[in-house]
Design an enzyme around this catalytic site. Structure first.
Site, PDB file in Angstrom:
ATOM      1  N   GLY A  18       6.110  53.118  21.067  1.00 30.57           N
ATOM      2  CA  GLY A  18       7.364  52.698  22.203  1.00 30.57           C
ATOM      3  C   GLY A  18       8.105  53.935  22.282  1.00 30.57           C
ATOM      4  O   GLY A  18       8.573  54.285  23.537  1.00 30.57           O
ATOM      5  N   ARG A  78       0.983  58.731   9.623  1.00 31.84           N
ATOM      6  CA  ARG A  78       2.407  59.100   9.782  1.00 31.84           C
ATOM      7  C   ARG A  78       3.161  59.707   8.538  1.00 31.84           C
ATOM      8  O   ARG A  78       3.953  60.460   8.622  1.00 31.84           O
ATOM      9  CB  ARG A  78       3.070  57.553  10.050  1.00 31.84           C
ATOM     10  CG  ARG A  78       3.034  57.190  11.589  1.00 31.84           C
ATOM     11  CD  ARG A  78       3.746  55.965  11.916  1.00 31.84           C
ATOM     12  NE  ARG A  78       3.764  55.861  13.238  1.00 31.84           N
ATOM     13  CZ  ARG A  78       4.155  54.618  13.777  1.00 31.84           C
ATOM     14  NH1 ARG A  78       4.520  53.557  13.095  1.00 31.84           N
ATOM     15  NH2 ARG A  78       4.551  54.507  15.192  1.00 31.84           N
ATOM     16  N   GLY A  94       1.549  54.256  16.635  1.00 38.56           N
ATOM     17  CA  GLY A  94       1.081  54.258  15.242  1.00 38.56           C
ATOM     18  C   GLY A  94      -0.277  53.649  15.028  1.00 38.56           C
ATOM     19  O   GLY A  94      -1.132  54.195  14.403  1.00 38.56           O
ATOM     20  N   LYS A 137       2.425  45.013  21.675  1.00 39.49           N
ATOM     21  CA  LYS A 137       3.910  44.983  21.977  1.00 39.49           C
ATOM     22  C   LYS A 137       4.149  44.886  23.435  1.00 39.49           C
ATOM     23  O   LYS A 137       4.633  45.562  24.057  1.00 39.49           O
ATOM     24  CB  LYS A 137       4.471  46.016  21.365  1.00 39.49           C
ATOM     25  CG  LYS A 137       4.554  46.003  19.816  1.00 39.49           C
ATOM     26  CD  LYS A 137       5.342  47.230  19.124  1.00 39.49           C
ATOM     27  CE  LYS A 137       5.279  47.418  17.773  1.00 39.49           C
ATOM     28  NZ  LYS A 137       5.615  48.684  16.975  1.00 39.49           N
TER      29      LYS A 137
END
Ligand SMILES: Nc1ncnc2c1ncn2[C@@H]1O[C@H](COP(=O)(O)OP(=O)(O)OP(=O)(O)O)[C@@H](O)[C@H]1O
Ligand SMILES: O=C(O)[C@H](O)COP(=O)(O)O
Length: 407
Positions: free
Chosen positions: A388, A34, A364, A205
């Site tokens: 997401g 990232r 990520g 998640k």
């Protein structure tokens, strides 16, 4: 949307909202993808003579400083990348707060072409507040630091947070190079998909990501479910899942998905076997898991945690990916950070790297998994920095961080 080429940045203070939410083991950055992904934007602004103020969140601190979520190690790595790959002449200055004295002094000391990183935005409650006024007040304080805003934190554009949504409304703004690239690729998945279109979902998640299935049921030909996501499905089918990650309240939703999939002719593929342990593995020492066991997915022992796909599921998933022309993959298939539970993630990555489908890996952790497990990034169509965010984009939702840049 304006691009950074449309802004006159020389001598100006330019606030770059990045997503530097990188995986850490203590203060060691285990994957810097990232940071590398946003470096071209930062380098371009610096080369054009901007005073570049970079800001990001890291993890999910609760509105106050928590040392384990400090961005200090990221400032060092960003500086090294900018020096080695972009010939930036100096280190990245680090402000130990976001809108306090350290930030003000650090920004005031920036020369043209220099770069600073602020401390974790989420150390301030205003960043993530649901209250518009509280978020707005924090955005006002951030706005006072800068003359211009560049949005380039693709991984966070689905968050209605002060630095993502409220700040661009307060400053002349433009979209960064990373977001422009990410959106270009994801558009391709919403407009012209070559079939079979296979979606692979996993990760932890679960509540954030179950919703995307609703929309995918009208688009994908096949959906493979692994990772922490799988146990809510297995439970919905009446199987015990031991102590595995479970979103009990979502069982009715999942049952409706399974029914609709059957009606729409969408194939759902769930694990047939699972690697389990009685406790979460130690990710720091990576010590061998003594009670590691592979069990059938419909016979998980009580009290055990499902932490990876079993080998039969790895093969099944690879077979279900073999004829795909387009693949979207979000979320690791297991706790890949530990070598005992990386096999499922490796099996999916291998199938994509060897197959010839156009494959997009989003997230990520998913992107980090691909790199940490040693796969060549070039073997994938696109490795997205947003998990997401890419899912919500594919759902067709309005993403606050993109909407703010369009206005
Ligand atoms: N069965 C499981 N039980 C618990 N955790 C799991 C399981 N399978 C995968 N994970 C964990 O899921 C995490 C990644 O999930 P996440 O949903 O955040 O992925 P991502 O979409 O790639 O990342 P992001 O959304 O943060 O960009 C990894 O840290 C991995 O260890
Ligand atoms: O890792 C991510 O998906 C992004 O950095 C967003 O993080 P969040 O889910 O904590 O908002």
């Amino acid at each position: 949307m304006q691009t950074i080429d449309d802004l006159d940045v020389a001598g100006k203070r330019v606030f770059v909202r990045a997503d530097l939410n990188v995986p850490l083991s203590g203060t060691d950055i285990t994957d810097d993808g990232r940071i590398r992904a946003v470096a071209p934007t930062i380098a371009k602004l610096a080369a054009a003579g901007a005073k570049v103020i970079v800001a990001s969140h890291l993890g999910r601190p609760k509105g106050a400083p928590e040392p384990q979520y400090s961005l200090a190690p990221v400032a060092v790595r960003l500086g090294a990348i900018l020096q080695e790959d972009y010939s930036l002449g100096q280190e990245v200055a680090f402000a130990t707060d976001t809108v306090g004295d350290s930030a003000a002094a650090t920004v005031a000391a920036l020369g043209d072409g220099q770069v600073a990183l602020l401390e974790n935005l989420r150390f301030n409650a205003g960043e993530t507040s649901k209250d518009d006024a509280e978020r707005g007040a924090f955005a006002d304080r951030l706005a006072a630091l800068a003359d211009l805003y560049v949005g380039d934190g693709f991984g966070a554009v689905h968050r209605k947070h002060a630095s993502v949504f409220d700040l661009p409304a307060r400053l002349p703004h433009a979209v960064g190079l990373l977001i422009a690239t990410e959106v270009g690729v994801l558009k391709r998945l919403t407009e012209q998909v070559e079939r079979p279109y296979v979606v692979v979902l996993g990760g932890s998640k679960v509540s954030d990501k179950l919703g995307v299935i609703d929309n995918l049921l009208g688009k994908a030909d096949r959906i493979l479910i692994g990772g922490g996501m799988a146990f809510t499905f297995l439970k919905a089918q009446g199987h015990d899942v031991g102590a595995s990650l479970l979103q009990e309240d979502q069982i009715p939703v999942v049952l409706e998905y399974l029914e609709r999939a059957e009606k729409n002719g969408v194939e759902f593929v769930l694990p047939v076997d699972v690697a389990v342990s009685g406790s979460f593995p130690d990710l720091k020492t990576k010590a061998r898991v003594e009670d590691f066991e592979v069990v059938p997915a419909d016979a998980m022992p009580a009290g055990k945690l499902g932490l990876d796909l079993g080998p039969a599921t790895g093969e099944l998933f690879a077979a279900k990916l073999a004829d795909a022309r387009t693949v979207f993959w979000n979320g690791p298939m297991g706790v890949f950070e530990h070598p005992d539970f990386a096999a499922g993630t490796r099996a999916v990555a291998e199938a994509l790297a060897e197959g010839d489908a156009f494959s997009v890996v989003g997230g990520g952790d998913s992107a980090a998994a691909v790199r940490i497990l040693g796969f060549d990034e070039k073997k994938f169509g696109h490795i997205s920095t947003g998990g997401g965010a890419s899912l919500e984009y594919l759902e067709g939702k309005t993403l606050p961080g993109l909407a703010a840049l369009e206005n």
